[in-house]
Enzyme design. Structure first.
Site, short mmCIF file in Angstrom:
data_model
loop_
_atom_site.label_atom_id
_atom_site.label_comp_id
_atom_site.label_asym_id
_atom_site.label_seq_id
_atom_site.Cartn_x
_atom_site.Cartn_y
_atom_site.Cartn_z
N HIS A 236 28.67 44.06 39.92
CA HIS A 236 28.62 42.61 39.71
C HIS A 236 29.67 41.83 40.51
CE1 HIS A 236 26.39 42.81 35.58
NE2 HIS A 236 25.94 43.72 36.44
N CYS B 248 50.12 51.03 37.84
CA CYS B 248 51.45 50.80 37.28
C CYS B 248 51.41 51.28 35.83
CB CYS B 248 51.90 49.34 37.43
SG CYS B 248 50.95 48.11 36.52
N GLY B 249 52.37 50.89 35.03
CA GLY B 249 52.39 51.38 33.65
C GLY B 249 51.16 50.92 32.88
N THR B 250 50.86 49.63 32.99
CA THR B 250 49.72 49.07 32.26
C THR B 250 48.51 48.81 33.16
OG1 THR B 250 50.51 46.85 32.73
CG2 THR B 250 51.25 47.85 30.65
N GLY B 251 48.73 48.69 34.44
CA GLY B 251 47.70 48.24 35.38
C GLY B 251 47.62 46.72 35.47
N ILE B 252 48.28 46.04 34.54
CA ILE B 252 48.19 44.58 34.48
C ILE B 252 49.00 43.93 35.60
CG2 ILE B 252 48.66 42.53 33.09
CD1 ILE B 252 48.24 44.31 30.60
N GLY B 253 50.23 44.37 35.78
CA GLY B 253 51.09 43.76 36.79
C GLY B 253 50.50 43.87 38.18
N ARG C 221 21.89 37.79 42.71
CA ARG C 221 22.55 36.72 41.95
C ARG C 221 24.05 36.94 41.84
NH1 ARG C 221 20.53 40.25 38.15
NH2 ARG C 221 21.79 40.67 36.30
N HIS C 222 24.46 38.21 41.92
CA HIS C 222 25.89 38.49 41.84
C HIS C 222 26.62 38.05 43.12
CE1 HIS C 222 25.08 40.58 38.17
NE2 HIS C 222 24.21 41.36 38.77
N ASP D 262 53.75 51.76 41.29
CA ASP D 262 55.19 51.65 41.04
C ASP D 262 55.64 52.94 40.35
OD1 ASP D 262 54.46 51.44 38.39
OD2 ASP D 262 55.46 49.52 38.03
N HIS D 263 56.89 52.96 39.89
CA HIS D 263 57.42 54.16 39.24
C HIS D 263 56.64 54.50 37.97
CE1 HIS D 263 59.30 50.56 37.69
NE2 HIS D 263 59.55 51.20 36.57
C1 RB5 Z 1 57.36 48.99 34.70
O1 RB5 Z 1 58.21 49.29 33.67
C2 RB5 Z 1 56.16 48.23 34.18
O2 RB5 Z 1 56.52 46.95 33.82
C3 RB5 Z 1 55.05 48.20 35.20
O3 RB5 Z 1 54.68 49.51 35.54
C4 RB5 Z 1 53.76 47.53 34.79
O4 RB5 Z 1 53.30 48.01 33.56
C5 RB5 Z 1 53.75 46.07 34.88
O5 RB5 Z 1 52.74 45.42 34.61
#
Ligand code: RB5
Length: 147
Positions: A99, A66-71, A133-134, A8-9
């Site tokens: 694994h 993305c910003g955090t990689g979490i989304g 096993r994995h 993303d941006h």
């Molecule tokens: C965008 O502002 C941000 O929310 C996205 O890049 C990401 O971090 C979401 O998990």
């Protein structure tokens, strides 16, 4: 190996660095966007496009930023056949290949710098699944996905 890459941006700048790394390593890739850090896009759109292309077998691996990689990791793991791993250290990048047979790597541009990201991508692309096993454990995830 053919890699699908997208961000993303919030991940555009790190994606550019990783694309340069892939070029230097001779890794074939396709960029699923986005192009600009100034034009906000919704991270699930890119994450799902990359993940569906990997799940369909068009690419062996995917890299999402993305910003955090979490989304992107949450969205990618909704696609059947995708095992997306959010890694911000080299040990996890190695272990998730050995694994979990992860097929998508997720990174956060606002979390780590390009030097560490390059080390993570390098080890993730070159580490084989250990099987054994994995494989039994990964098969249980696949069975759950298939109902
Ligand atoms: C965008 O502002 C941000 O929310 C996205 O890049 C990401 O971090 C979401 O998990």
């Amino acid at each position: 190996m053919k890699v699908a890459i997208g961000s993303d941006h919030g991940g555009v700048n790190l994606k550019q660095k990783i694309k340069e790394l892939l070029v230097s390593k001779g890794v074939d890739f396709q960029d699923f966007g986005t192009e600009s850090a100034d034009q906000p896009v919704d991270y699930p759109d890119v994450a799902l496009a990359v993940s569906r292309a990997v799940a369909a077998g068009q690419f062996e691996r995917g890299i999402l930023i993305c910003g955090t990689g979490i989304g992107v990791s949450i969205a990618a793991n909704k696609v059947r056949g995708i095992r997306a791993a959010l890694c911000h250290d080299v040990f996890s990048a190695c272990a998730t290949r050995e694994h979990n047979d992860s097929n998508v790597l997720c990174l956060g541009e606002r979390v780590i710098g390009p030097g560490l990201a390059a080390m993570i991508v390098n080890i993730w692309l070159t580490t084989d699944f250990a099987g054994g096993r994995h494989a039994v454990r990964v098969d249980k995830i696949t069975a759950c996905e298939n109902g």
